[in-house]
Design a protein around this motif. Structure first.
Motif, PDB file in Angstrom:
ATOM      1  N   UNK B 166       0.815  -1.208   0.000  1.00 46.97           N
ATOM      2  CA  UNK B 166       0.000   0.000   0.000  1.00 46.97           C
ATOM      3  C   UNK B 166       0.842   1.248   0.000  1.00 46.97           C
ATOM      4  N   UNK B 254       1.021  11.783  -0.930  1.00 43.99           N
ATOM      5  CA  UNK B 254       0.496  11.643   0.416  1.00 43.99           C
ATOM      6  C   UNK B 254      -0.011  10.229   0.674  1.00 43.99           C
TER       7      UNK B 254
ATOM      8  N   UNK C 252      -1.091   8.968   5.827  1.00 39.39           N
ATOM      9  CA  UNK C 252      -2.382   8.808   6.453  1.00 39.39           C
ATOM     10  C   UNK C 252      -2.261   7.763   7.534  1.00 39.39           C
ATOM     11  N   UNK C 254      -4.496   6.239   8.627  1.00 44.50           N
ATOM     12  CA  UNK C 254      -5.506   5.239   8.284  1.00 44.50           C
ATOM     13  C   UNK C 254      -4.910   3.899   7.926  1.00 44.50           C
ATOM     14  N   UNK C 255      -3.739   3.932   7.280  1.00 43.81           N
ATOM     15  CA  UNK C 255      -3.229   2.705   6.701  1.00 43.81           C
ATOM     16  C   UNK C 255      -2.490   1.816   7.699  1.00 43.81           C
ATOM     17  N   UNK C 257      -3.070   0.072  10.563  1.00 45.66           N
ATOM     18  CA  UNK C 257      -3.591  -1.238  10.931  1.00 45.66           C
ATOM     19  C   UNK C 257      -3.567  -2.183   9.741  1.00 45.66           C
ATOM     20  N   UNK C 258      -3.998  -1.622   8.609  1.00 47.54           N
ATOM     21  CA  UNK C 258      -4.024  -2.408   7.389  1.00 47.54           C
ATOM     22  C   UNK C 258      -2.618  -2.960   7.094  1.00 47.54           C
ATOM     23  N   UNK C 259      -1.633  -2.081   7.253  1.00 47.81           N
ATOM     24  CA  UNK C 259      -0.259  -2.503   6.980  1.00 47.81           C
ATOM     25  C   UNK C 259       0.190  -3.562   7.982  1.00 47.81           C
ATOM     26  N   UNK C 273     -12.285   3.077  17.171  1.00 52.62           N
ATOM     27  CA  UNK C 273     -13.191   2.590  16.143  1.00 52.62           C
ATOM     28  C   UNK C 273     -12.662   1.336  15.483  1.00 52.62           C
ATOM     29  N   UNK C 274     -11.350   1.324  15.305  1.00 53.35           N
ATOM     30  CA  UNK C 274     -10.751   0.120  14.731  1.00 53.35           C
ATOM     31  C   UNK C 274     -10.952  -1.050  15.692  1.00 53.35           C
ATOM     32  N   UNK C 276     -13.345  -1.598  17.673  1.00 54.55           N
ATOM     33  CA  UNK C 276     -14.701  -2.120  17.564  1.00 54.55           C
ATOM     34  C   UNK C 276     -14.798  -3.010  16.331  1.00 54.55           C
ATOM     35  N   UNK C 277     -14.143  -2.558  15.290  1.00 48.78           N
ATOM     36  CA  UNK C 277     -14.214  -3.320  14.047  1.00 48.78           C
ATOM     37  C   UNK C 277     -13.459  -4.641  14.147  1.00 48.78           C
ATOM     38  N   UNK C 334     -13.900   7.320  26.545  1.00 47.84           N
ATOM     39  CA  UNK C 334     -14.268   6.175  25.718  1.00 47.84           C
ATOM     40  C   UNK C 334     -14.112   6.442  24.228  1.00 47.84           C
ATOM     41  N   UNK C 335     -13.883   7.706  23.887  1.00 49.32           N
ATOM     42  CA  UNK C 335     -13.565   7.981  22.487  1.00 49.32           C
ATOM     43  C   UNK C 335     -12.264   7.291  22.130  1.00 49.32           C
ATOM     44  N   UNK C 338     -12.789   2.448  24.512  1.00 54.23           N
ATOM     45  CA  UNK C 338     -14.195   2.132  24.756  1.00 54.23           C
ATOM     46  C   UNK C 338     -14.412   1.048  25.817  1.00 54.23           C
TER      47      UNK C 338
ATOM     48  N   UNK D  82     -23.441   5.369  23.046  1.00 49.21           N
ATOM     49  CA  UNK D  82     -22.398   4.826  22.190  1.00 49.21           C
ATOM     50  C   UNK D  82     -22.848   3.677  21.317  1.00 49.21           C
ATOM     51  N   UNK D  85     -23.322   4.694  17.803  1.00 48.32           N
ATOM     52  CA  UNK D  85     -22.207   5.187  16.988  1.00 48.32           C
ATOM     53  C   UNK D  85     -21.797   4.146  15.974  1.00 48.32           C
ATOM     54  N   UNK D  86     -21.394   4.632  14.801  1.00 43.59           N
ATOM     55  CA  UNK D  86     -20.874   3.736  13.774  1.00 43.59           C
ATOM     56  C   UNK D  86     -21.785   2.539  13.509  1.00 43.59           C
ATOM     57  N   UNK D 273     -11.301   8.555   6.637  1.00 46.06           N
ATOM     58  CA  UNK D 273     -10.486   8.222   7.803  1.00 46.06           C
ATOM     59  C   UNK D 273     -10.884   6.877   8.389  1.00 46.06           C
ATOM     60  N   UNK D 276     -11.411   1.900   6.265  1.00 39.46           N
ATOM     61  CA  UNK D 276     -11.060   0.495   6.427  1.00 39.46           C
ATOM     62  C   UNK D 276     -12.064  -0.219   7.336  1.00 39.46           C
ATOM     63  N   UNK D 277     -12.660   0.552   8.226  1.00 36.73           N
ATOM     64  CA  UNK D 277     -13.550  -0.070   9.201  1.00 36.73           C
ATOM     65  C   UNK D 277     -15.008   0.057   8.825  1.00 36.73           C
ATOM     66  N   UNK D 278     -15.360   1.266   8.443  1.00 34.57           N
ATOM     67  CA  UNK D 278     -16.775   1.514   8.149  1.00 34.57           C
ATOM     68  C   UNK D 278     -16.873   2.103   6.757  1.00 34.57           C
TER      69      UNK D 278
END
Ligand SMILES: Nc1ncnc2c1ncn2[C@@H]1O[C@H](COP(=O)(O)OP(=O)(O)OP(=O)(O)O)[C@@H](O)[C@H]1O
Ligand SMILES: Nc1ncnc2c1ncn2[C@@H]1O[C@H](COP(=O)(O)OP(=O)(O)OP(=O)(O)O)[C@@H](O)[C@H]1O
Ligand SMILES: [Mg+2]
Ligand SMILES: [Mg+2]
Lengths: 666, 313, 614, 313
Positions: B166, B254, C252, C254-255, C257-259, C273-274, C276-277, C334-335, C338, D82, D85-86, D273, D276-278
């Motif tokens: 990636x 980026x 970013x 963002x990448x 975890x994916x990596x 959020x990750x 939770x996923x 919790x932001x 969680x 919560x 959320x999502x 952002x 990947x998750x949502x």
């Protein structure tokens, strides 16, 4: 005639245009005989190009041959589908030359290459051999210095030379048939004459069959063995050249011949065809020309006429030839009128100078460089006269007109209007007076009207600008009057320009000038873009207005035949210089300057016998040696001015004497 | 001809000067507090801040600063970065970054011409057929959808499907593929669409019809006349494209973490790194003006019409 | 995967990432984790922490201090050489002079050392020296030239090389916790001759810096790749277990975890959020929670607000109490975390588990602070109650706020609005455009509205688009702002001193004379118990009066890693905790189970150490 | 030939009587039913795709503008619960919820409305100012060198420079973004219009107006602008996807609208952002965004084709 080389039978060509079907060619047939020159004549839109393009499979994508056959060499070309089939014909057997020499050559390739590639392509000739051959062909079409020219690009050639190259390309493979689609319309009269001669010579030399397309009957007399006249998608008459000119049978052919200004007489109405050509969207019932034919028969509106035989070689498609029809009288009537008025044109010029140009020079900037479009031009225009300016394209005619109109600033000299210098910055009210009294009519009726405005606004524009009306009612009245004067209906006011034909639009342009109640009108080639059948209408209209309103015209043209008919005095302009200026008759009788002579010699005569023996003088500016002996503007004879140096003046003077003497003898 | 080049260069020079001057003066409008990061600002007293500002020369009168800037440039000293890469000489920054952008830029030009031009030719040749429609569809997507969106999705999905990295790693050749392709996605469409457009325009010209009437086959006419002429307007842009490859692509660099020039300008503006902004603006404007200039020159050489109007004068 | 690792199957390269902000390797200009990681691993200071958090010798072999903790003398380890970016030994040795040179470097304002202020009142004379130079640079005549001032360094500033390997610091006041300063980069050495040689280019590339740590920078491609390679000449090279640290830039986050999932990284952080996923996936068992750290989050209130409604209210204790009780810190926490957000709330200004008195008592367990430490003040009902009280005191019957009329408020970039002098009270909550910050702000706004009553408060969220300092703090364009501060050394003064009326962290413009007095009193004490008691009183004052509202600790984020935990140095401040010394990387990520086991083991060992120590 | 019969019909004598010439009819025959606008629209609507896309644009715009009127879901409503959320798309939240429990369906429509509004305003300003300036620029010879220089300068200064400066000088808001985006766009439009006007300027009808003494004001209003109308419509349509794309890009580089303003650009960037998750958080708004940009893009191009008289076939 012996062997038919091409036989076209009942061709119908249709186009799909804006969702509607348009029939561009309706059931036309034609036989072409080996070695002949056939001219197809007809005004714009009559279907000449479409008809002939179908012989080489070059119809636009939205068009198709709906019916009929085109038999060549036993094959029916109308059935050809693939490009491959056409490749056996195009260029090799049937070649075509288009109207506009400026755009027919690829600007990014050398002239030579464009000829050579045809030879290589068709005959697999090796490159250097093909090159030699190409140079030969260039020589054949009269290009000097062909080796050098071979490597040049189209833009380094003049229009006439380009057209020769185009023809050279077309004949590079010695086709059997050469179709020339108005190959000279974009060219000046003298060059046009040269190209015609070239085609004639080539035809003889290569034993080609030539189809020559033109809208100008005058030109035809020169080249054609046979003539076919087209109107509204149909061939309405065909016959040997002499038969068509001397004994036209179809009312349209007759009217066309009659309306040629060459035949007209100054100070008198030209014969003209009323109305405008039909449009081809509508289904045409009966005789297409009937609506414009003042002697139309009832049957014309009902049934399409068949061809009537006039002679073995001459046929015409008109009910007039039906035995029940009355012989119509147009020709006789006109000839009669003509004779009567012949001497009735004594001009009572008051010699009051209205416009005066003194040593006017106009410069333009082109890519940062200055060049003089008009140089040191002086002349007077008298009140009430029609003063004509004649010269080839680019000679500066329009520029002079626009300089007077204060559209182009002048960079030297002075311009006076009614003894007032106008070539400087004017005050507001002076401008207003000037704009009101001087008006202009333009060359291109398609371009000179704002497509997005209604006729009402177009005609009223000047009124609005200077608030030349009392109230809305007054304005309306004025506009309607102007429309009526140019023979247009009041209803037209709410329409947009694109809804009109060329002639109608030109009349709107005239109306726009007229509402201002001008004294002086500059007419910049007002008829050169119009159809033959319309030209006479406009000329007549201009003449009529001049009489009624006591107008003065500066009439600009590139073609002397029209000018002769309407002008009082004529100035000949060449490359920004006026070379000769004289009364109309004087100029035609005693042209002195070689350029004037060449212009006069090129005027087409609508008589094949005369035309075929005509000798064209070619003007070569090199005859003047102005290196030491500078030329000047002199009055060589009363009211006959010329641009010449001392040596030439002597020559011209002796020439004048000689002709005077000749006349005496006469 | 010489005169033309001379005139055009003078004109270009003037433009460059004005651009730099305008940007330079605009930058003086920014508040000086932007020269500090939040941390710095907090840990510095007002005196420290002033001393710092003075030491980097932003308190001089603008015209003096401009003069210094220009003088330094002519001495080959591009100055040092202030906030983006504190104290680092700008020459070094550029040296490091330009390489990456140039390599990717060049690869992308090669790819986009290599794919875009054949695509344009096919589209023109089979106008209205499937190829054309597919090509049009592609270019509509690429041009109408914001590039960030498709580039991002491209990165995520394609890297997954083909199991490609990636991010860009200098020593892993397979990681060069995605960024290079993404960078050409839109220019492929650009070349294809314009070439198609120019070719279709050309194909409607009288001289093309005449060439057909001469009996030349369609494909011959396409190759020797249409394509050649249609390529002229495309060619004008090539010098610019080539020069500007070094400017990099912000989004792609980026997304793939390519240490190129792409984000440098935005970063330096956001962090108000005056020195860096100025140098970058200087470089970009010199390149773009030069690109246009070279494009014009190129045209003079490939279009005989222009040569004449010049030499005639 | 433990078993297989025990047989020695460890990987010897650490693959990590860094994001945009990392720009320089100047050891005295660090502002990001990446910078800390690089410098802490490549340059050693006098002391460091071990894996239990104990201060242990590093470049200093031993040290002594005088009676009142004002003069500290260090004996340096001999024959330690600086190495260059090729890993080659240079001619330079690490000597006492290098430490002096370090101090000289940071004391020159021209070098704009970050965090200088933190130590400006520690070393004797350093502050005067610094500001004299600053004044000269600014053109203020102080009767000396720059050269003169620079020359005076040796006499005026309390740092001295007694001989090649003996270094002495003289301090302003009694500083028993001085060792905790020494793990800060500001006390790191720099080779004097080398520095003179490279001049302005110092630390602008890997070649212009020398290394004496476990690693040297072998690759430094700006914005792309940083590689640290093991230093073969390191004095403690046996403990350098990972051969290479490889940091790849990602544009970013963002990448990440994916990596990691694709096996490209050794470790990565996992957002809430990750997390939770990842629930219910095979990865679930690898997600571990980071320990909390000494960073404290708190709300700053603007006591001089341009917003008259808020200004009236914020100067009322009841309103501040309403805020205190109205903010649901668990929700905010919790932001980030969680699963057990409660664990990360912190209601004291000073972090727990950080400052201990000689008796081993945690400062936050002092009686003044214990109730705060243990109770979550969140209580919507109480909040409402206090709110109503405040309203009663400040408003007339019809909800008009006394003394406030119709007015327009201009907080230029942040907000611009009209107040009507009536309830609800407008509150401008300033935040940045960072997505997480924005999210937090929106959440807080919603909380306040719900808990204090929508009829009572109206929260306007204002965004600082470019610079928070410029747009928010300097012009005081906020009513309420949420911010975080790291705790820099092992004494309550680290935060409390900065919070005084004139302190650098007083962004709200409050006046707290009593607190100032207490802080002053405490700083003068060198008996730690006494000192801490007074500090705790001062801190209590701040909390009682709700001058600021601490609510959360830093840390507490999730991560997945192949690095075996509890092996590397542990430290609450300074750079030590970023050291990779002793690290082991196994081929599979550390599972929760493994983590828990190791954690228990680790705690046990600490316990044992403590007992031995005492 | 026996002319008594025609296709078997007998031809009575009276058929051969002359009939008088009808002036009106003979003139009318030249009447053409061609109307520029009618043909333009006919050509345009001949394509089913165009109709479809116009309908889509109309429906989407209507829906997004009416949605806030009829819906009582607050797109900004954060929930403290919560569990909400999502949440992926479900019957209550058709597009799911984001990280604070805000309803993505509602946000999408508010966002669409705001983005459309933004794009339309930008289009209006760019094209409006551009056409007027372009008309004058093309018409008044004297200002040409000056304007060309201005054009070079404006297009040479990277637009991020304006963006940031403007956000300093003005307040960061809708207006700022509009001004910033339009600040370089207008001159590009103006140049485009100028080129058209240059070709119109030399046309005879303009000379005719000059001969009649028509003042520049009216020449621009009556002779020039009306000819540009179709271009204006086309350019406006094409500016919309461009503006929406710019907004996404600005969000990406952190210069966009405040994060709590609901626009498609912000939603895409926020969704990215968490992609990947949502993925749905990005994909749904992206879908709507792409439909809009693609529709406008195609419609703009189709209209451009349709408004070209050459295509009135
Ligand atoms: N591609 C086309 N699509 C639709 N109509 C066409 C097309 N080409 C020609 N026509 C129509 O067919 C008719 C005949 O056109 P054609 O070009 O043959 O006229 P022409 O006699 O050659 O006139 P001109 O002297 O102007 O060249 C015209 O009404 C023209 O509008
Ligand atoms: N606005 C202009 N700018 C530059 N050159 C011009 C301009 N108008 C005319 N010219 C040039 O001036 C010369 C004279 O042009 P002008 O239009 O007066 O010729 P003309 O005799 O009217 O020709 P035509 O018969 O083709 O109308 C030409 O070479 C033309 O190219
Ligand atoms: Mg034709
Ligand atoms: Mg002319």
């Amino acid at each position: 005639m012996e062997n038919k080389i091409l036989e076209v039978k009942n061709i119908v060509i249709k186009f799909n245009l804006r969702g509607k079907i348009l029939t561009a060619v309706r059931n036309s047939s034609l036989d072409l005989f080996k070695g002949e020159t056939l001219a197809i004549v007809g005004e714009s839109g009559s279907g000449k190009s479409v008809f002939t393009k179908s012989f080489v499979g070059m119809l636009d994508k939205n068009g198709w041959i709906d019916e009929g056959e085109i038999i060549y060499n036993g094959k029916d070309l109308a059935k050809f589908k693939t490009e491959k089939e056409w490749l056996t014909i195009r260029g090799k057997k049937i070649a075509m030359v288009f109207q506009d020499p400026m755009t027919s050559l690829n600007p990014l390739k050398t002239i030579g290459e464009q000829i050579r590639e045809v030879i290589t392509w068709h005959r697999n000739t090796p490159k250097d051999e093909a090159k030699k051959e190409a140079i030969e062909i260039l020589k054949l079409v009269g290009i000097d210095d062909a080796e050098k020219r071979y490597k040049q690009y189209p833009h380094e050639f003049s229009g006439g030379m380009r057209q020769r190259v185009v023809i050279a390309t077309a004949i590079a493979c010695r086709p059997e048939i050469l179709i020339c689609d108005e190959p000279t319309t974009a060219l000046d009269v003298t060059i046009q004459a040269q190209i015609l001669t070239l085609i004639k010579d080539l035809q003889k030399e290569l034993n080609m069959t030539v189809i020559y397309i033109t809208h100008d009957l005058g030109v035809v007399a020169n080249v054609a063995d046979r003539v076919a006249v087209m109107y509204a998608g149909q061939i309405v008459e065909y016959g040997l050249s002499n038969e068509i000119f001397k004994n036209p049978k179809h009312p349209y052919t007759k009217a066309l011949l009659l309306s040629l200004p060459q035949l007209g007489l100054r100070g008198e109405e030209l014969f003209y065809i009323k109305g405008t050509p039909p449009n081809l969207y509508k289904e045409i019932k009966g005789d297409a020309f009937a609506l414009r034919n003042p002697h139309a028969l009832k049957i014309d509106t009902m049934y399409e006429p068949p061809f009537f035989k006039v002679s073995e070689t001459h046929y015409a498609k008109t009910w007039m030839l039906h035995e029940k029809a009355h012989d119509n009288l147009i020709i006789e009537k006109l000839e009669h009128d003509g004779k009567q008025k012949k001497e009735d044109n004594k001009n009572k010029l008051k010699k009051e100078v209205l416009v005066s140009l003194k040593n006017v020079t106009v410069k333009f900037k082109l890519d940062g460089k200055q060049f003089k479009a008009v140089e040191d031009v002086s002349f007077d225009i008298y009140k009430g006269e029609t003063f004509s300016l004649v010269g080839e394209s680019g000679s500066g005619k329009t520029t002079i007109g626009r300089a007077i109109m204060k559209i182009h600033p002048i960079s030297g000299g002075e311009i006076y209007f009614k003894d007032k210098m106008i070539s400087k910055k004017l005050k507001k009210d002076e401008i207003k007076r000037f704009r009101q009294s001087v008006q202009m009519i333009f060359q291109d009726p398609m371009a000179s009207l704002n497509e997005r405005a209604k006729v009402d606004y177009i005609v009223s524009e000047g009124l609005y600008n200077f608030k030349l009306y009392e109230d809305e009612l007054d304005r309306k009245r004025k506009v309607e009057e102007a429309m009526e004067e140019v023979g247009l209906l009041k209803d037209f006011l709410t329409r947009f320009p694109h809804e009109f034909s060329g002639g109608q639009r030109q009349r709107i342009g005239i109306a726009r000038a007229l509402v201002m109640e001008p004294e002086f009108i500059i007419a910049d080639e007002p008829i050169s873009a119009l159809d033959v059948s319309i030209r006479a209408q406009i000329i007549n209209l201009l003449n009529k207005l001049k009489e009624e309103r006591d107008l003065t015209y500066l009439f600009i043209a590139h073609d002397l035949s029209v000018v002769k008919f309407i002008s009082d005095r004529i100035a000949v302009i060449h490359k920004g210089h006026i070379v000769e200026l004289a009364n109309s008759d004087e100029l035609f009788e005693n042209p002195l300057h070689p350029y004037t002579k060449s212009l006069l010699s090129a005027i087409p005569i609508p008589d094949p016998d005369l035309e075929k023996n005509k000798k064209i003088l070619i003007y070569d500016p090199k005859v003047h040696d102005y290196s030491v002996d500078k030329p000047k503007w002199v009055e060589i004879k009363k009211e006959h001015f010329i641009w010449a140096n001392d040596k030439e003046i002597d020559e011209y003077l002796s020439e004048l004497e000689r002709s005077h003497y000749d006349k005496e003898i006469d | 001809m010489k005169k033309y080049i001379f005139k055009r260069s003078i004109q270009s020079l003037i433009t460059i000067w004005i651009v730099i001057f305008v940007v330079f003066m605009l930058l003086r409008l920014m508040p000086t507090s932007g020269y500090f990061t939040r941390d710095d600002y907090l840990t510095m007293t007002e005196e420290m801040r002033q001393a710092y500002l003075k030491s980097i020369g932003v308190l001089d009168p603008p015209l003096t600063q401009f003069k210094n800037f220009i003088v330094n440039i002519f001495n080959g000293d591009l100055g040092r970065s202030i906030t983006v890469y504190p104290r680092l000489s700008i020459t070094t920054i550029l040296k490091e970054k330009i390489g990456y952008s140039a390599v990717f830029g060049f690869a992308s030009i090669v790819i986009s011409m290599g794919l875009g031009i054949p695509m344009g030719i096919l589209m023109a040749r089979y106008k209205g057929k499937i190829v054309d429609n597919l090509g049009t569809f592609y270019s509509v997507i690429v041009r109408a959808v914001p590039s960030l969106i498709y580039l991002f999705l491209f990165q995520v999905w394609v890297s997954k499907i083909f199991d490609l990295p990636m991010l860009f790693y200098k020593d892993r050749p397979e990681s060069w593929i995605l960024p290079a392709i993404s960078m050409s996605l839109s220019s492929i469409a650009w070349y294809a669409i314009w070439l198609r457009r120019f070719m279709v325009d050309e194909a409607n010209r009288d001289y093309i019809k005449f060439a057909q009437v001469k009996g030349l086959s369609e494909s011959y006419v396409m190759r020797k006349h249409v394509l050649r002429n249609a390529f002229v307007p495309i060619a004008i842009g090539i010098p610019s494209d080539l020069l500007l490859i070094i400017s990099g692509s912000l989004i792609i660099e980026n997304l793939y973490s390519i240490p190129g020039m792409g984000g440098l300008l935005i970063d330096s503006i956001k962090q108000m790194d005056n020195n860096l902004v100025q140098v970058l603006v200087l470089i970009y404007s010199v390149l773009s003006v030069l690109g246009v200039f070279l494009g014009d020159l190129l045209i003079v050489f490939i279009d005989p019409r222009i040569r004449l109007t010049e030499s005639e004068d | 995967g433990c078993s297989n690792n025990e047989s020695g199957g460890y990987e010897d390269v650490f693959y990590g990432t860094f994001s945009g902000e990392y720009k320089t390797i100047n050891p005295y200009d660090l502002s990001s984790v990446t910078g800390y990681t690089i410098i802490s691993n490549t340059i050693d200071g006098l002391v460091e922490n071990d894996k239990y958090g104990m201060v242990v010798p590093s470049l200093a072999e031993s040290w002594t201090k005088n009676e009142d903790d004002t003069v500290w003398t260090f004996k340096l380890r001999p024959d330690v050489y600086w190495v260059d970016s090729n890993g080659q030994k240079t001619e330079y040795k690490v000597t006492a002079d290098d430490f002096v040179e370090g101090i000289r470097y940071i004391s020159d304002p021209k070098n704009a050392a970050k965090n200088f202020r933190t130590i400006s009142s520690v070393i004797k004379g350093i502050s005067d020296y610094y500001y004299n130079l600053a004044d000269i640079d600014e053109g203020i005549d102080i009767g000396m030239t720059r050269e003169e001032v620079e020359k005076s360094f040796e006499e005026t500033v309390g740092v001295k090389a007694l001989d090649e390997y003996t270094l002495e610091y003289t301090l302003d006041t009694s500083t028993p916790y001085f060792l905790s300063y020494l793990v800060m980069e500001l006390f790191y050495p720099v080779e004097k001759e080398f520095l003179n040689e490279v001049g302005e280019d110092f630390a602008t590339s890997k070649e212009t810096l020398l290394y004496n740590g476990g690693y040297y920078i072998s690759t430094w491609e700006r914005d792309k790749l940083i590689v640290l390679t093991k230093n073969d000449y390191y004095w403690d090279k046996e403990n350098i277990t990972v051969r290479e640290i490889n940091l790849q830039k990602v544009g970013d986050e963002i990448t990440g975890l994916e990596m990691f999932q694709r096996g490209e990284l050794t470790s990565c952080s996992v957002s809430a959020e990750q997390l939770k996923a990842l629930d219910g996936t095979e990865w679930e068992k690898y997600v571990n929670l980071k320990e909390k750290n000494t960073v404290t989050f708190w709300f700053t209130m603007n006591y001089q607000s341009k917003n008259p409604e808020y200004k009236t209210f914020v100067n009322n204790l009841n309103f501040r109490k309403a805020l205190l009780h109205g903010i649901d810190r668990v929700k905010i926490s919790s932001l980030y975390e969680p699963n057990q957000p409660e664990f990360f709330i912190r209601n004291t200004i000073t972090p727990e588990d950080t400052v201990f008195d000689p008796n081993g008592v945690d400062y936050t367990d002092y009686p003044n602070l214990k109730p705060y430490k243990e109770n979550n003040p969140y209580d919507p009902e109480l909040a409402k109650e206090y709110m109503n009280k405040a309203i009663e005191e400040l408003c007339s019957e019809d909800g008009t706020i006394n003394g406030v009329g119709r007015e327009s408020v201009d907080m230029d970039r942040i907000a611009k609005f009209e107040v009507d002098g009536k309830l609800p009270v407008d509150i401008v909550l300033a935040t940045t455009t960072d997505p997480v910050e924005t999210k937090k702000a929106l959440l807080i706004a919603e909380m306040l509205k719900q808990n204090l009553g929508e009829e009572n408060v109206n929260v306007i969220v204002g965004y600082a688009a470019t610079s928070f300092q410029d747009e928010v703090f300097s012009p005081m364009n906020f009513d309420l702002v949420d911010d975080s501060y790291s705790f820099k050394f092992a004494d309550p003064s680290a935060n409390l001193e900065r919070l005084t009326t004139d302190g650098s962290l007083n962004e709200g413009g409050y006046t707290v004379e009593e607190f100032d007095k207490l802080v002053e009193e405490a700083t003068a004490k060198s008996d730690l118990v006494e000192r801490y008691t007074i500090f705790s009183e001062a801190e209590k004052y701040m909390l009682d009066n709700v001058i600021i509202i601490p609510y959360m600790t830093g840390g507490g984020s999730y991560y997945i890693s192949k690095e075996v935990p509890f092996l590397t140095p542990k430290g609450q401040f300074g750079l030590t905790k970023y050291k990779m010394k002793g690290s082991k990387i196994q081929s599979d990520p550390v599972t929760v189970e493994q983590y828990e086991k190791l954690k228990a083991q680790h705690e046990e060992e600490i316990e044992k150490l403590f007992q031995e120590g005492n | 030939m026996d002319k008594m019969y025609y296709n078997g019909t007998e031809l009575p004598d009276d058929l051969f009587d002359e009939i008088p010439l009808d002036e009106q009819l003979s003139e009318e025959s030249g009447y053409s039913n061609y109307s520029y606008w009618r043909s333009t629209f006919r050509t345009f609507f001949k394509s089913k795709l165009s109709i479809f896309l116009v309908i889509i644009i109309v429906v989407l715009s209507l829906f997004s503008f009416l949605y806030p009127v009829f819906s009582n879901v607050d797109p900004q409503q954060v929930t403290l619960d919560m569990d909400k959320w999502n949440v992926n798309a479900n019957s209550q939240n058709w597009f799911g919820t984001d990280g604070l429990g805000r309803d993505i369906w509602a946000r999408t429509w508010y966002g669409t409305r705001n983005s459309l509004l933004l794009a339309l305003v930008i289009a209006l300003i760019e094209v409006g100012v551009g056409s007027i300036v372009g008309a004058i620029w093309g018409y008044v010879r004297r200002i040409d060198p000056l304007m060309i220089e201005l054009y070079n300068i404006i297009t040479n200064i990277p637009s991020t420079v304006y963006l940031i400066l403007l956000s300093y000088i003005l307040e960061p808001s809708f207006t700022t973004i509009v001004i910033a985006l339009a600040s370089s766009g207008w001159i590009v439009e103006a140049k485009f219009m100028r080129n058209k006007v240059l070709s119109l300027r030399e046309s005879e009808y303009n000379i005719a107006s000059q001969c009649l003494g028509t003042p520049l004001k009216r020449i621009v209003a009556k002779n020039i602008i009306p000819h540009l109308v179709s271009l204006i419509i086309m350019e406006a349509a094409l500016t919309v996807p461009y503006s929406i794309g710019s907004e996404v890009f600005l969000g990406f580089v952190g210069l966009g609208l405040p994060l709590d303003s609901v626009t498609l650009g912000n939603m895409v960037n926020q969704g990215r952002a968490n992609f990947m998750l949502y993925p749905y958080q990005m994909l749904y708004p992206t879908l709507v965004l792409c439909i809009i940009t693609i529709s406008f893009y195609i419609v703009g191009n189709k209209f451009a084709d349709a408004s070209d008289p050459k295509n009135h076939v």
